[in-house]
Design an enzyme around this catalytic site. Structure first.
Site, PDB file in Angstrom:
ATOM      1  N   ASP A 115       0.817  -1.367   0.051  1.00  0.00           N
ATOM      2  CA  ASP A 115       0.004   0.027   0.021  1.00  0.00           C
ATOM      3  C   ASP A 115       0.962   1.322  -0.007  1.00  0.00           C
ATOM      4  OD1 ASP A 115      -2.089  -1.757   0.265  1.00  0.00           O
ATOM      5  OD2 ASP A 115      -2.497  -1.212   2.087  1.00  0.00           O
ATOM      6  N   ASP A 150     -15.855  -3.836  -0.915  1.00  0.00           N
ATOM      7  CA  ASP A 150     -15.542  -3.468   0.526  1.00  0.00           C
ATOM      8  C   ASP A 150     -16.727  -3.540   1.383  1.00  0.00           C
ATOM      9  OD1 ASP A 150     -12.899  -3.287  -0.521  1.00  0.00           O
ATOM     10  OD2 ASP A 150     -13.053  -1.189  -0.607  1.00  0.00           O
TER      11      ASP A 150
END
Length: 243
Positions: A9, A128
């Protein structure tokens, strides 16, 4: 066999991990390129590379991500801020194996359908999920907004021919709290497309548990914080899912 995708990330060119995707909860782990090359050296066949600045709408690391993809010999799944023709073209131009659409798939269904139609299995959709009062709700824009009912959106994406889903329980991500196996199984049972698990992996036993779902269509697992926090090594993880 379950495919493992170590996560890198990226915030401002650096590899970080967040807790539940919250900006400001970062722990930094050095350069994104070094992190990715390290996972490749350790035996990864895929890297899950995320531009968090783009995901949160505060700039992008586009050039850096292209450099990282270019220097890797393994396949890359690229995610974060891919929500229009320009960002999709730039992501695919890096040479990545596939991209993940998130917010865009929720906010712009027509564009999403076109992207899926044009690019087929180069496009996956990130789901998500936050379970609120027993309802499975999708979260968009770095998990700040409600994106609708999971099952309704999944039905639409199925009609559009989505080739792969990346499923995250946002209450688990970055917490080392264990994956939501029920959620993964439920999504996998409702689609013939492969499902990739994301969020909550904390131990080799968690990976072994996800690996029991391969027969139901769970193809892979994204692993982030557990690797960076030293809960286990990537070679140990690869051995565990090969048992």
């Amino acid at each position: 066999m379950l495919i493992l995708l170590p996560a890198v990330d990226v915030v401002d060119g650096r590899a970080v991990r967040l807790v539940q995707g919250k900006a400001g909860s970062e722990t930094e782990y050095g350069s994104a390129l070094d992190a990715a090359l390290g996972w490749q050296r350790d035996g990864a066949e895929w890297i899950h590379l995320v531009d968090l600045d783009a995901a949160f709408g505060r700039g992008s690391n586009r050039e850096l991500l292209a450099e990282v993809v270019g220097k890797l010999d393994v396949r890359v799944e690229l995610s974060g801020g891919i929500r229009d023709d320009d960002s999709l073209a730039a992501a695919l131009a890096t040479g990545c194996a596939r991209v993940n659409l998130g917010t865009a798939a929720l906010e712009n269904p027509q564009w999403c359908a076109r992207a899926i139609g044009e690019h087929g299995d180069k496009v996956a959709v990130g789901l998500d999920v936050q379970i609120i009062d027993g309802q499975h709700r999708l979260r968009g824009r770095g998990w700040e907004t409600d994106g609708g009912d999971l099952w309704e959106v999944l039905e639409r994406l199925e009609r559009q021919g989505c080739s792969r889903y990346v499923v995250t329980d946002v209450t688990k991500d970055g917490t080392l709290g264990g994956p939501n196996l029920d959620l993964l199984g439920a999504v996998a049972d409702r689609t013939d497309a492969p499902v990739i698990a994301s969020g909550g992996v904390s131990s080799l036993d968690d990976l072994r548990a996800i690996a029991t779902l391969t027969g139901r269509g769970v193809e892979g697992a994204i692993v982030g914080k557990a690797l960076y926090a030293g809960r286990f090594t990537l070679p140990q993880a690869l051995a565990a899912v090969a048992e």
